[in-house]
Design an enzyme around this catalytic site. Structure first.
Site, PDB file in Angstrom:
ATOM      1  N   LYS A 165       0.817  -1.208   0.000  1.00 32.84           N
ATOM      2  CA  LYS A 165       0.000   0.000   0.000  1.00 32.84           C
ATOM      3  C   LYS A 165       0.851   1.259   0.000  1.00 32.84           C
ATOM      4  CE  LYS A 165      -4.407  -1.656   1.673  1.00 32.84           C
ATOM      5  NZ  LYS A 165      -5.494  -1.515   2.626  1.00 32.84           N
ATOM      6  N   LYS A 204     -10.636  -5.279  -3.921  1.00 35.57           N
ATOM      7  CA  LYS A 204     -11.602  -4.247  -4.294  1.00 35.57           C
ATOM      8  C   LYS A 204     -10.897  -2.994  -4.807  1.00 35.57           C
ATOM      9  CE  LYS A 204     -11.971  -3.597   0.682  1.00 35.57           C
ATOM     10  NZ  LYS A 204     -12.662  -4.124   1.831  1.00 35.57           N
ATOM     11  N   LYS A 256      -4.003 -11.589  -5.566  1.00 38.27           N
ATOM     12  CA  LYS A 256      -5.219 -11.653  -4.749  1.00 38.27           C
ATOM     13  C   LYS A 256      -6.334 -10.780  -5.353  1.00 38.27           C
ATOM     14  CE  LYS A 256      -5.769  -8.975  -1.171  1.00 38.27           C
ATOM     15  NZ  LYS A 256      -5.790  -8.237   0.091  1.00 38.27           N
TER      16      LYS A 256
HETATM   17  P1  TYM Z   1     -10.241  -6.144   4.520  1.00 39.25           P
HETATM   18  O1  TYM Z   1     -11.326  -5.138   4.724  1.00 39.25           O
HETATM   19  O2  TYM Z   1      -9.182  -5.846   3.533  1.00 39.25           O
HETATM   20  O3  TYM Z   1     -10.842  -7.530   4.165  1.00 39.25           O
HETATM   21  C1  TYM Z   1     -11.861  -8.104   4.957  1.00 39.25           C
HETATM   22  C2  TYM Z   1     -11.684  -9.602   5.036  1.00 39.25           C
HETATM   23  O4  TYM Z   1     -11.700 -10.165   3.731  1.00 39.25           O
HETATM   24  C3  TYM Z   1     -10.576 -11.022   3.553  1.00 39.25           C
HETATM   25  N1  TYM Z   1     -10.179 -10.977   2.140  1.00 39.25           N
HETATM   26  C4  TYM Z   1     -10.047 -12.055   1.372  1.00 39.25           C
HETATM   27  N2  TYM Z   1     -10.201 -13.365   1.609  1.00 39.25           N
HETATM   28  C5  TYM Z   1     -10.006 -14.217   0.583  1.00 39.25           C
HETATM   29  N3  TYM Z   1      -9.654 -13.821  -0.672  1.00 39.25           N
HETATM   30  C6  TYM Z   1      -9.485 -12.524  -0.956  1.00 39.25           C
HETATM   31  N4  TYM Z   1      -9.162 -12.147  -2.189  1.00 39.25           N
HETATM   32  C7  TYM Z   1      -9.683 -11.564   0.089  1.00 39.25           C
HETATM   33  N5  TYM Z   1      -9.608 -10.216   0.143  1.00 39.25           N
HETATM   34  C8  TYM Z   1      -9.911  -9.875   1.409  1.00 39.25           C
HETATM   35  C9  TYM Z   1      -9.518 -10.441   4.471  1.00 39.25           C
HETATM   36  O5  TYM Z   1      -8.554 -11.413   4.805  1.00 39.25           O
HETATM   37  C10 TYM Z   1     -10.341 -10.025   5.661  1.00 39.25           C
HETATM   38  O6  TYM Z   1     -10.568 -11.111   6.526  1.00 39.25           O
HETATM   39  N6  TYM Z   1      -7.190  -5.490   8.358  1.00 39.25           N
HETATM   40  C11 TYM Z   1      -8.432  -6.105   7.986  1.00 39.25           C
HETATM   41  C12 TYM Z   1      -9.624  -5.538   8.717  1.00 39.25           C
HETATM   42  C13 TYM Z   1      -9.507  -5.579  10.199  1.00 39.25           C
HETATM   43  C14 TYM Z   1      -9.625  -6.739  11.017  1.00 39.25           C
HETATM   44  C15 TYM Z   1      -9.467  -6.285  12.354  1.00 39.25           C
HETATM   45  C16 TYM Z   1      -9.829  -8.080  10.731  1.00 39.25           C
HETATM   46  C17 TYM Z   1      -9.298  -4.519  11.033  1.00 39.25           C
HETATM   47  N7  TYM Z   1      -9.274  -4.951  12.305  1.00 39.25           N
HETATM   48  C18 TYM Z   1      -9.503  -7.163  13.424  1.00 39.25           C
HETATM   49  C19 TYM Z   1      -9.883  -8.955  11.820  1.00 39.25           C
HETATM   50  C20 TYM Z   1      -9.714  -8.494  13.123  1.00 39.25           C
HETATM   51  C21 TYM Z   1      -8.623  -5.848   6.505  1.00 39.25           C
HETATM   52  O7  TYM Z   1      -7.982  -5.035   5.908  1.00 39.25           O
HETATM   53  O8  TYM Z   1      -9.595  -6.508   5.939  1.00 39.25           O
END
Ligand code: TYM
Length: 334
Positions: free
Chosen positions: A114, A201, A198
């Protein structure tokens, strides 16, 4: 609730959700909600590590909560809330920042990816570096046992464990050290155009991802355009990343092993596989989409859920935060 182990997880309202978010995270939350005491958060503080248009952020935050509910998270059984409504998250993040090392944060893959998009070091915001510390704070405040996430968050979970252990080592046992829960199928859904990357979005090419709110004809079109290969056999193998990804999607939706799916498609063509994948996605998403459209119009209902959720979350989070502050040596207010 008493005696149940605790789950915490969250999704950022930073863009429209993809089926990667759904299959990697949300769908598993639904499966785990009966067995655990769950906290599902809309992590809006995390979202502002990249620039957000205020009105879009507001719309997406509410839509994300609606998606949680529409996907099957029961508001009567689970605590759902918006991260910025619980100030303990930002406060605990500060405490953890003071024991986190620059080096370990700079090594995070997501930070490297990022920050390279934000230009040279001088213009990369500090929030992006501290992002995983806020995530650690989210998790430890609830004395969380298990964190269901996709594979891309594994490194952040390891950091969370390290920070919890470090805090406990410095100040005596205070924080639970959480475990990640990464699903077998769906842990990493890949980009439909470049299946070695991966699905995200934030991709510039809309054909690379399927959004949770994509209409059926768009889903069909995107899957039919998904990059495959010229081998002409359906095998679950790293040599065929496009096909492997389609099998993974089907596997995560249907709850079947990839090997079973491979067997089912022996001797069949790519067009048939693609058609079935598209139908499976549409079948899974359509009822959720209909429900989301209904829920986003019911602002009062959503408000009741996030208000009640934040109240409970603040109460629980504060217990841990108070302990942390006391151990650090801060004077209690009363
Ligand atoms: P975020 O918002 O990027 O994504 C949310 C969740 O979706 C999963 N994910 C995927 N899983 C499979 N294949 C993909 N292509 C894919 N893209 C995204 C992510 O692994 C995630 O589980 N940092 C986290 C948000 C967060 C969080 C937390 C999660 C903040 N605090 C505490 C758990 C616990 C994030 O950026 O997710």
């Amino acid at each position: 609730m008493e005696g149940k182990k605790i789950i915490f997880s969250g999704i950022q309202p930073s863009g429209e959700l993809t089926i990667g978010n759904y299959l990697g995270a949300l769908k598993n939350w639904v499966k785990l909600q009966d067995e655990y005491d769950c906290y599902f958060c809309v992590v809006d503080l995390h979202a502002i590590t990249v620039k957000q248009e205020p009105k879009d952020l507001r719309r997406r935050t509410l839509e994300l909560l609606a998606i949680y509910i529409a996907a099957g998270i029961d508001p009567r059984k689970n605590t759902m809330f918006i991260q910025s409504h619980v100030p303990q998250h930002a406060e605990a993040a500060w405490l953890l920042n003071c024991i986190a090392y620059m080096g370990e944060l700079q090594r995070m893959t997501q930070f490297k990816d990022k920050s390279s998009k934000q230009g040279s070091g001088a213009s990369v915001n500090a929030g992006l570096l501290n992002y995983p510390v806020l995530m650690a704070a989210d998790i430890i405040l609830y004395q969380t046992d298990l964190v269901p996430v996709g594979k891309d968050q594994k490194q952040h979970l390891e950091l969370t464990r390290n920070l919890a252990e470090r805090f406990n080592g410095l100040y005596s046992d205070t924080l639970k050290v959480p475990d990640p829960y990464i699903p077998k199928a769906g842990a990493k859904i890949m980009d439909l155009q470049e299946p070695t990357k991966k699905m995200s979005k934030s991709s510039d090419n809309p054909n690379a991802y399927i959004l949770m709110m994509d209409p059926p004809e768009v889903i069909k079109k995107k899957i039919s355009r998904a990059v495959t290969d010229t081998l002409g056999v359906i095998k679950y193998s790293d040599e065929q990343p496009g096909i492997k990804n389609l099998i993974n999607i089907l596997s995560a939706i249907k709850g079947l092993n990839p090997e079973e799916i491979e067997l089912e498609y022996q001797g069949k063509g790519y067009a048939e596989l693609k058609n079935d994948v598209a139908e499976a996605i549409i079948g899974e998403l359509k009822p959720i989409q209909d429900k989301v459209k209904e829920l986003v119009n019911d602002k009062e209902y959503l408000k009741n859920i996030y208000k009640e959720g934040a109240e409970k979350a603040r109460y629980i989070a504060n217990k841990t935060l108070r302990k942390m502050k006391k151990k650090i040596g801060f004077i209690p207010q009363e």
